[in-house]
Motif scaffolding. Structure first.
Motif, PDB file in Angstrom:
ATOM      1  N   LYS A  43      69.543  16.739  63.357  1.00 26.23           N
ATOM      2  CA  LYS A  43      68.195  17.233  63.266  1.00 26.23           C
ATOM      3  C   LYS A  43      67.654  17.454  61.789  1.00 26.23           C
ATOM      4  O   LYS A  43      66.442  17.347  61.379  1.00 26.23           O
ATOM      5  CB  LYS A  43      68.052  18.369  64.350  1.00 26.23           C
ATOM      6  CG  LYS A  43      68.073  17.576  65.896  1.00 26.23           C
ATOM      7  CD  LYS A  43      68.221  19.010  66.490  1.00 26.23           C
ATOM      8  CE  LYS A  43      68.452  18.790  68.012  1.00 26.23           C
ATOM      9  NZ  LYS A  43      68.528  20.070  68.773  1.00 26.23           N
ATOM     10  N   THR A  70      67.096  14.530  59.730  1.00 29.22           N
ATOM     11  CA  THR A  70      65.981  13.974  60.122  1.00 29.22           C
ATOM     12  C   THR A  70      64.700  14.555  59.561  1.00 29.22           C
ATOM     13  O   THR A  70      63.840  13.887  59.018  1.00 29.22           O
ATOM     14  CB  THR A  70      65.687  13.829  61.705  1.00 29.22           C
ATOM     15  OG1 THR A  70      66.857  12.997  62.125  1.00 29.22           O
ATOM     16  CG2 THR A  70      64.590  12.944  62.152  1.00 29.22           C
ATOM     17  N   GLU A  71      64.414  16.012  59.707  1.00 29.44           N
ATOM     18  CA  GLU A  71      63.343  16.630  59.414  1.00 29.44           C
ATOM     19  C   GLU A  71      63.192  16.550  57.770  1.00 29.44           C
ATOM     20  O   GLU A  71      62.170  16.619  57.325  1.00 29.44           O
ATOM     21  CB  GLU A  71      63.497  18.272  59.827  1.00 29.44           C
ATOM     22  CG  GLU A  71      63.501  18.512  61.164  1.00 29.44           C
ATOM     23  CD  GLU A  71      63.874  20.127  61.551  1.00 29.44           C
ATOM     24  OE1 GLU A  71      63.634  20.825  60.786  1.00 29.44           O
ATOM     25  OE2 GLU A  71      64.642  20.006  62.386  1.00 29.44           O
ATOM     26  N   SER A 112      64.284  14.179  55.655  1.00 30.14           N
ATOM     27  CA  SER A 112      64.258  12.754  55.039  1.00 30.14           C
ATOM     28  C   SER A 112      63.174  12.151  55.109  1.00 30.14           C
ATOM     29  O   SER A 112      62.813  11.069  55.003  1.00 30.14           O
ATOM     30  CB  SER A 112      65.338  12.148  55.423  1.00 30.14           C
ATOM     31  OG  SER A 112      65.670  11.821  56.830  1.00 30.14           O
ATOM     32  N   GLN A 113      62.254  12.672  55.958  1.00 25.92           N
ATOM     33  CA  GLN A 113      60.811  11.976  56.270  1.00 25.92           C
ATOM     34  C   GLN A 113      59.952  11.570  55.106  1.00 25.92           C
ATOM     35  O   GLN A 113      60.288  12.179  53.867  1.00 25.92           O
ATOM     36  CB  GLN A 113      59.747  12.954  57.158  1.00 25.92           C
ATOM     37  CG  GLN A 113      60.431  13.308  58.467  1.00 25.92           C
ATOM     38  CD  GLN A 113      60.687  11.898  59.332  1.00 25.92           C
ATOM     39  OE1 GLN A 113      59.946  11.133  59.511  1.00 25.92           O
ATOM     40  NE2 GLN A 113      61.995  11.783  59.931  1.00 25.92           N
ATOM     41  N   PRO A 114      59.232  10.300  54.822  1.00 30.30           N
ATOM     42  CA  PRO A 114      58.732  10.285  53.639  1.00 30.30           C
ATOM     43  C   PRO A 114      57.652  10.820  53.366  1.00 30.30           C
ATOM     44  O   PRO A 114      57.110  11.647  54.259  1.00 30.30           O
ATOM     45  CB  PRO A 114      58.153   8.705  53.789  1.00 30.30           C
ATOM     46  CG  PRO A 114      58.205   8.635  55.392  1.00 30.30           C
ATOM     47  CD  PRO A 114      59.386   9.513  55.943  1.00 30.30           C
ATOM     48  N   ALA A 121      58.141  20.232  54.377  1.00 25.91           N
ATOM     49  CA  ALA A 121      59.274  20.044  55.431  1.00 25.91           C
ATOM     50  C   ALA A 121      60.553  21.216  55.253  1.00 25.91           C
ATOM     51  O   ALA A 121      60.958  21.815  56.324  1.00 25.91           O
ATOM     52  CB  ALA A 121      59.987  18.534  55.464  1.00 25.91           C
TER      53      ALA A 121
END
Length: 193
Positions: free
Chosen positions: A69, A72-73, A75-77, A83
């Motif tokens: 999780k 994912t949080e 590594s967002q563009p 973040a």
């Protein structure tokens, strides 16, 4: 002829995880597991091994569901620091609203078992290394995008945040720490600029 299991090992492992997380390793007896899981001791041993093995499998399951999780949080563009700040606030919010005061299973395992159980110590270290590496990669990206100054040290910031997050989880185990946690979050966010 081999008998078919009368239970779903995945469901049983999840229920064991919840019990270990709530009570800890030492305070959870095999009798507690048998009663909570509704399966025989022999079935537990045959499927999961010893209590120590069972605990390690439950901890691994916890890591398998929580660590991705964070990846994912972070590594967002797009911009990274929002973040990271959101992650700081999420940790504090979760710790402040943890009505059961059970904290984080990784931190609980580190405190209770890591010094005397090499397997648990390796799982704890792997989780912390994953978090540190994930944070360092995100902060390096933030630096490359101009969100952090050139002289910032992403690895050091990642280590600071790792220690901050683990401390938040420890304080979350005790009641009435919301003000402390909120103040610490403000300082952690200010360190990021």
């Amino acid at each position: 002829m081999a008998r078919t299991k009368e239970f779903d090992p995945d469901i049983v492992l999840q229920r064991a995880l919840e019990l270990f997380w709530e009570r800890g390793y030492e305070a959870t007896s095999m009798s507690d597991l048998v009663e909570h899981l509704g399966i025989a001791k022999a079935s537990i041993y045959a499927t999961f091994g010893s209590k120590q093995d069972f605990y390690a499998k439950a901890l691994q399951r916890y890591l398998d569901t929580t660590d991705p999780k964070i990846m994912t949080e972070l590594s967002q563009p797009g911009p990274v620091l929002p973040a990271v700040r959101a992650l700081v606030h999420r940790y504090v919010t979760e710790a402040s609203h943890d009505q059961q005061h059970r904290g984080c299973m990784v931190v609980n395992s580190a405190v209770e078992l890591a010094a005397r159980d090499g397997g648990v110590a390796r799982l704890v270290e792997a989780s912390w290394a994953f978090l540190e590496t994930t944070l360092a990669a995100a902060l390096t990206r933030a630096q490359a995008q101009g969100e952090l100054p050139e002289n910032a040290e992403p690895r050091e910031l990642a280590r600071f945040l790792l220690v901050f997050f683990q401390g938040v989880r420890v304080l979350g185990r005790a009641p009435n720490n919301a003000a402390r946690l909120q103040d610490a979050a403000r300082v952690a966010v200010s360190v990021l600029g």
